[in-house]
Design an enzyme around this catalytic site. Sequence first.
Site, PDB file in Angstrom:
ATOM      1  N   VAL A   1      15.332 -41.049   2.564  1.00 34.66           N
ATOM      2  CA  VAL A   1      14.616 -40.997   1.284  1.00 34.66           C
ATOM      3  C   VAL A   1      14.222 -42.417   0.907  1.00 34.66           C
ATOM      4  CG1 VAL A   1      14.726 -40.338  -1.139  1.00 34.66           C
ATOM      5  CG2 VAL A   1      15.953 -38.982   0.562  1.00 34.66           C
TER       6      VAL A   1
ATOM      7  N   PRO B   1      23.429 -45.477   3.465  1.00 33.67           N
ATOM      8  CA  PRO B   1      23.026 -46.565   2.570  1.00 33.67           C
ATOM      9  C   PRO B   1      22.529 -46.000   1.242  1.00 33.67           C
ATOM     10  CG  PRO B   1      21.386 -46.218   4.290  1.00 33.67           C
ATOM     11  CD  PRO B   1      22.532 -45.332   4.632  1.00 33.67           C
TER      12      PRO B   1
ATOM     13  N   ASP C   1      20.143 -41.172  -0.107  1.00 34.93           N
ATOM     14  CA  ASP C   1      20.376 -41.790   1.206  1.00 34.93           C
ATOM     15  C   ASP C   1      19.077 -42.466   1.647  1.00 34.93           C
ATOM     16  OD1 ASP C   1      20.805 -42.412   3.873  1.00 34.93           O
ATOM     17  OD2 ASP C   1      21.847 -40.547   4.335  1.00 34.93           O
ATOM     18  N   HIS C   2      19.091 -43.787   1.708  1.00 36.69           N
ATOM     19  CA  HIS C   2      17.863 -44.526   1.983  1.00 36.69           C
ATOM     20  C   HIS C   2      17.420 -44.431   3.436  1.00 36.69           C
ATOM     21  CE1 HIS C   2      14.662 -46.793   0.535  1.00 36.69           C
ATOM     22  NE2 HIS C   2      15.238 -47.957   0.243  1.00 36.69           N
ATOM     23  N   ARG C   3      18.225 -43.801   4.302  1.00 31.82           N
ATOM     24  CA  ARG C   3      17.783 -43.600   5.676  1.00 31.82           C
ATOM     25  C   ARG C   3      16.653 -42.575   5.743  1.00 31.82           C
ATOM     26  NH1 ARG C   3      23.341 -42.002   8.499  1.00 31.82           N
ATOM     27  NH2 ARG C   3      23.363 -40.735   6.591  1.00 31.82           N
TER      28      ARG C   3
END
Length: 473
Positions: free
Chosen positions: A447, A267, A443-445
């Site tokens: 960060v 994501p 990467d929002h998983r």
Amino acid sequence: MTTMTEGSVREFKMPDVGEGLTEAEILKWYVQPGDTVTDGQVVCEVETAKAAVELPIPYDGVVRELRFPEGTTVDVGTAIITVDVGGPAEPAAPEPAPAAPERGEEPAPQGRQPVLVGYGVAASSTRRRPRKAAGAPAQEASAAQAAPAAVVAVQAELNGHGPADRRRPLAKPPVRKLAKDLGVDLATVTPTGPDGVITREDVHAAAAPQAVPQQATAPEPVAPAPVAAPAAPAPVTYDTARETRIPVKGVRKATAAAMVGSAFTAPHVTEFVTVDVTRTMKLVEELKQDKEFAGLRVNPLLLIAKALLVAVKRNPDINASWDEAAQEIVVKHYVNLGIAAATPRGLIVPNIKDAHAKTLPQLAQALGELVTTAREGKTSPAAMQGGTVTITNVGVFGVDTGTPILNPGESAILAVGAIKPQPWVHKGKVKPRQVTTLALSFDHRLVDGELGSKVLADVAAVLEQPKRLITWA
């Protein structure tokens, strides 16, 4: 990798020049039939999904045959050239056969065993006689003693003597991938290759519409219905005078697959910041005159790279990857800094190993070598593996910035826009200043917004006040 054939002729097979590659395209032959070659001589250049690589021949001799013309994509393990090495004939490499002399063990062939990238010498080539399976017919038991154990097991399953849940169609990895892409179940495909191996043609035949057999069983020939006309293949309507079709293969094919996988797996979040880099541009001009940078490439990208390394040092959690299988975040205590480079073969991202440990002059030298090698098309597969964070400089094309897609396996990528003079409020007055826009995708998983914002803000702060390279580094 080589295979002995008749007499003193050897076959040189397409090696795996990367890690797990399944095919490569022959770009150029450097030899022709009749030419004399020596051990270590480069005979051709091939392009894999990662880079262009030159292949050396591992023995002396005279070229007898080039199996494939330039521009052909060949599966790894397929013979591409045969060479007459002279001297007495040597025994052929063992192959599955129903009629081989029965013996307990056969020693491995003596002599030199050439080793190329992606291949190693087998730990042992001794073949032991398999035990006769209880209850199997006598004829099949005799064949089992003559063939390698692995082949016997496969043949037993194909003949119906193995467990039903272990029977698996025989096919090479590229053929399995083709079947998966076309939605073909290999269990339903009729194999035509040697030893019951499914070929590409078998998969295409299974995927093709079954209209022809149905027409063949019709009582009498019927003229094609008008509605069938739109089903003509695309090439029929292809306007060769005004259109050009470019096959997607090699680096471009691999890049496309990697970007699709990254975009729909990780994501993405992208943040932007516009920053006054006037002082950074002045420092670039000063460094060009510094004797420590004599002969080195000094440009804004050098200081931007250093600024990102400083930001990673201050925020180490950004330098990580997501392990889906283990459900873990892997934080890297080193930085392999990727630099996106546009080449005639497509976009590649070689990286500078252990960039975090390099001084500014060392970083300048590494950047210069990386760019030169990429432009010459000589980047090795190893140089594009193991990256941890990447910079893409879209500003060289005159655009303000972009929303970059993560390099697979990385958690952040920084896009740098064009540096232009713009009106800017400086010390309470509007003045022309050198300004650019930075974009950080992450990467929002692993960060979150806070961490991503801190990293981007630190990069901007260093570029606005380059003296922070001293205080923060």
